[in-house]
Motif scaffolding. Structure first.
Motif, PDB file in Angstrom:
ATOM      1  N   SER A 287       0.831  -1.204   0.000  1.00 11.91           N
ATOM      2  CA  SER A 287       0.000   0.000   0.000  1.00 11.91           C
ATOM      3  C   SER A 287       0.863   1.250   0.000  1.00 11.91           C
ATOM      4  CB  SER A 287      -0.929   0.015   1.222  1.00 11.91           C
ATOM      5  OG  SER A 287      -0.174   0.058   2.424  1.00 11.91           O
ATOM      6  N   TRP A 288       0.237   2.330  -0.456  1.00 13.63           N
ATOM      7  CA  TRP A 288       0.854   3.663  -0.415  1.00 13.63           C
ATOM      8  C   TRP A 288      -0.261   4.690  -0.326  1.00 13.63           C
ATOM      9  CZ3 TRP A 288       0.385   7.703  -4.066  1.00 13.63           C
ATOM     10  CH2 TRP A 288       1.186   8.817  -3.802  1.00 13.63           C
ATOM     11  N   GLU A 289      -0.075   5.647   0.579  1.00 15.32           N
ATOM     12  CA  GLU A 289      -1.072   6.702   0.756  1.00 15.32           C
ATOM     13  C   GLU A 289      -0.407   8.051   0.544  1.00 15.32           C
ATOM     14  OE1 GLU A 289      -4.638   7.974   3.857  1.00 15.32           O
ATOM     15  OE2 GLU A 289      -3.113   6.527   4.454  1.00 15.32           O
ATOM     16  N   THR A 321      -6.407   9.430  -2.693  1.00 13.39           N
ATOM     17  CA  THR A 321      -6.866   8.204  -2.057  1.00 13.39           C
ATOM     18  C   THR A 321      -5.717   7.209  -1.903  1.00 13.39           C
ATOM     19  OG1 THR A 321      -7.511   7.325  -4.219  1.00 13.39           O
ATOM     20  CG2 THR A 321      -9.204   8.463  -2.932  1.00 13.39           C
ATOM     21  N   LYS A 322      -5.914   6.251  -1.017  1.00 12.86           N
ATOM     22  CA  LYS A 322      -4.889   5.254  -0.724  1.00 12.86           C
ATOM     23  C   LYS A 322      -4.829   4.208  -1.828  1.00 12.86           C
ATOM     24  CE  LYS A 322      -3.273   2.439   3.172  1.00 12.86           C
ATOM     25  NZ  LYS A 322      -3.572   2.010   4.561  1.00 12.86           N
TER      26      LYS A 322
END
Length: 540
Positions: A287-289, A321-322
């Motif tokens: 993941s990356w936000e 958004t994530k």
């Protein structure tokens, strides 16, 4: 000719927006030809009249619009429209009317009448009228109309004029609602601090400073300072957490609906945005936000040298958004690519971490080279030999096998090097996840030296041995400690009897025990104490 005049007037209007704004002492009107025009203001203008026959061919109207500024003192200026009109006179025309209207405002008109005595003499001559008494607001859109007086139908000229906004330099220093102050700063990267100074702020007014993250609006970070108007020095220190490109210093005067100024010290530090890549090893989710609102395409790719090839169907376009990629193989060659309108950045979260979820090597057994797969997880791998057809292209054989590997186990796949010919490589890919890199091993010698087995991860039998041996070693150590304590106690008893036994018995009264009985009594007493002491030491 007329179109050329209009073009020149429009050019003048544009130039007046981009350069200096004229300053006037007072507003008023002026007519050329030495005429003393009479001016009156109207809020309502009657409907137009039908013009006499041929009047439209003999009367022409033209005008230009600009902005002027009238000041009562420093930082106390207001804006006005200056309308310059040109009229080709006719005996039926007695003057001109200039009307302005803006959104939410009533129409305002100012009529300039020519003296009756000279109206006939002005026929067929050009008369110029200038009026700069139409007060306007910053950035306002104003509709301006020039009409004849009386108002003959179809004899008018209209245009829409945009009043300069607060981005004009002259307005920033003189119009109260445009004075935002000048912010300068010094950066201390070690302390993560910004030393901020404010100058040219609105006089006799408090000033607000804060740090915020700029997007559709600037969202405060919680760092805020109020500079009092009484303070002679307008310097403060603001602490920040991360040098993000959207982190800005925002300042504004403490007045209603005051404009704000923003200075962003790290606006070019885009590299900081891509440092928030995270991996959940349980869910196998990457993941990356975005810490800042940024239009970016995020793609999973496989890195081969300087090139990172995109994985199929692995791109997400986001702004704030994530980003989530489910079931990802944490291989060092699997990377995340960030692409904006200006540049591309690549981050490989699993490279250089020292953690390898699974690996493949070769070992020599009975003079034969064998493939060996080791793993710290439970992957399902698709393994095959392939033949290189290009720098990074490999044609897969049909004899690929699927291999399930248990956690902390070593597995020998049913593949032999006799199946591999010239330009042969080993191709491995996880098939139990959605996103995985396809790994090629073409230099078998680099996997493990000839005659040596690769260094594998600990197996389950290894951990069972550790659990058996460790308690046994602990018990043996405890037994040795007990024997050591008992030995010390017995040695103490013997020395005590030899050195102190006679002395103790000689002090016993004559009517009591004899020497032998005394020694036996002392021996028994000391022995009991020694045993008790040794037992207490064992319990501790």
């Amino acid at each position: 000719m007329r179109s050329a005049v209009l073009w020149l007037l429009s050019l003048y209007s544009c130039l007046s927006h981009g350069y200096r704004i004229e300053t006037i002492q007072r507003c008023g009107s002026h007519c050329n030809q030495g005429l003393r025009c009479k001016t009156k203001s109207d809020l309502y203008f009657p409907q137009c009249k039908k013009p006499p026959k041929g009047l439209q061919d003999n009367v022409s109207l033209d005008m230009s619009v600009s902005t002027v500024m009238k000041c009562e003192g420093p930082q106390q200026c207001s804006l006005f429209l200056q309308v310059r009109s040109t009229l080709l006179m006719n005996e039926h025309v007695k003057g001109v009317s200039i009307c302005t209207v803006a959104a939410g405002m009533m129409e305002r008109c100012r009529t300039h009448a020519f003296p009756k005595a000279v109206q006939k003499h002005l026929s067929t001559q050009q008369v110029q009228v200038q009026d700069n008494c139409f007060e306007v607001a910053v950035g306002q859109n104003v509709h301006v109309t020039l009409k004849t007086s009386p108002d003959f139908c179809h004899l008018s000229v209209s245009k829409t004029y945009n009043v300069p906004g607060c981005n004009h330099a002259d307005l920033q220093n003189n119009i109260p609602e445009c004075i935002v102050g000048k912010i300068t700063y010094q950066l201390d990267t070690e302390r993560r601090a910004l030393s901020v100074s404010v100058t040219n702020m609105l006089e006799n007014t408090d000033y607000n400073l804060r740090l915020c993250h700029k997007g559709y609006f600037c969202r405060g970070t919680g760092t805020y300072v109020l500079l009092k108007k009484e303070d002679p020095i307008k310097n403060v220190t603001l602490q920040y957490a991360r040098p993000l490109p959207c982190l800005c210093i925002e300042g504004w005067s403490s007045v209603f609906d005051a404009p704000r100024v923003q200075v962003c010290p790290f606006k070019n530090n885009m590299e900081e945005l891509w440092s928030g890549v995270a991996f959940d090893s349980v869910e196998q989710m990457l993941s990356w936000e975005p810490a800042c609102q940024t239009d970016v395409d995020v793609t999973l790719c496989q890195r081969n040298g300087e090139v990172c090839e995109n994985l199929p169907k692995a791109t997400q376009s986001v702004s704030k958004t994530k980003v989530l990629f489910s079931t990802v193989d944490p291989h060092p060659q699997l990377c995340m690519k960030f692409t904006t309108k200006t540049a591309t950045w690549i981050k490989c979260p699993f490279a250089g971490s020292g953690f390898t979820a699974w690996d493949i090597g070769v070992a020599m057994e009975n003079g034969k080279t064998q493939l060996v797969v080791t793993s710290k997880i439970r992957p399902t791998l698709l393994i095959s030999f392939c033949h290189m057809t290009g720098p990074s292209a490999c044609e897969e054989n049909k004899d690929a096998i699927t291999l399930n590997v248990e956690k902390y186990q070593s597995v020998v796949p049913n593949l032999t090097f006799s199946m591999c010919g010239q330009n042969c490589c080993i191709q491995v890919k996880r098939v139990d996840v959605k996103y995985a890199a396809t790994i090629l091993h073409c230099d078998f010698k680099s996997l493990a030296p000839t005659g040596e087995a690769p260094a594998f991860a600990p197996t389950s039998s290894h951990w069972e041995t550790v659990w058996i041996v460790a308690p046994a070693v602990g018990l043996l150590t405890a037994l040795l400690v007990v024997l050591f304590v008992v030995g010390i106690a017995l040695t103490t008893i013997i020395l005590y009897l030899r050195l102190c036994g006679g002395t103790l018995c000689s002090n016993v009264g004559a009517g009591q025990l004899n020497a032998a009985q005394c020694s036996a009594s002392v021996y028994s007493s000391v022995l009991d104490r020694a045993i008790n002491n040794s037992t207490y030491g064992m319990v501790l």
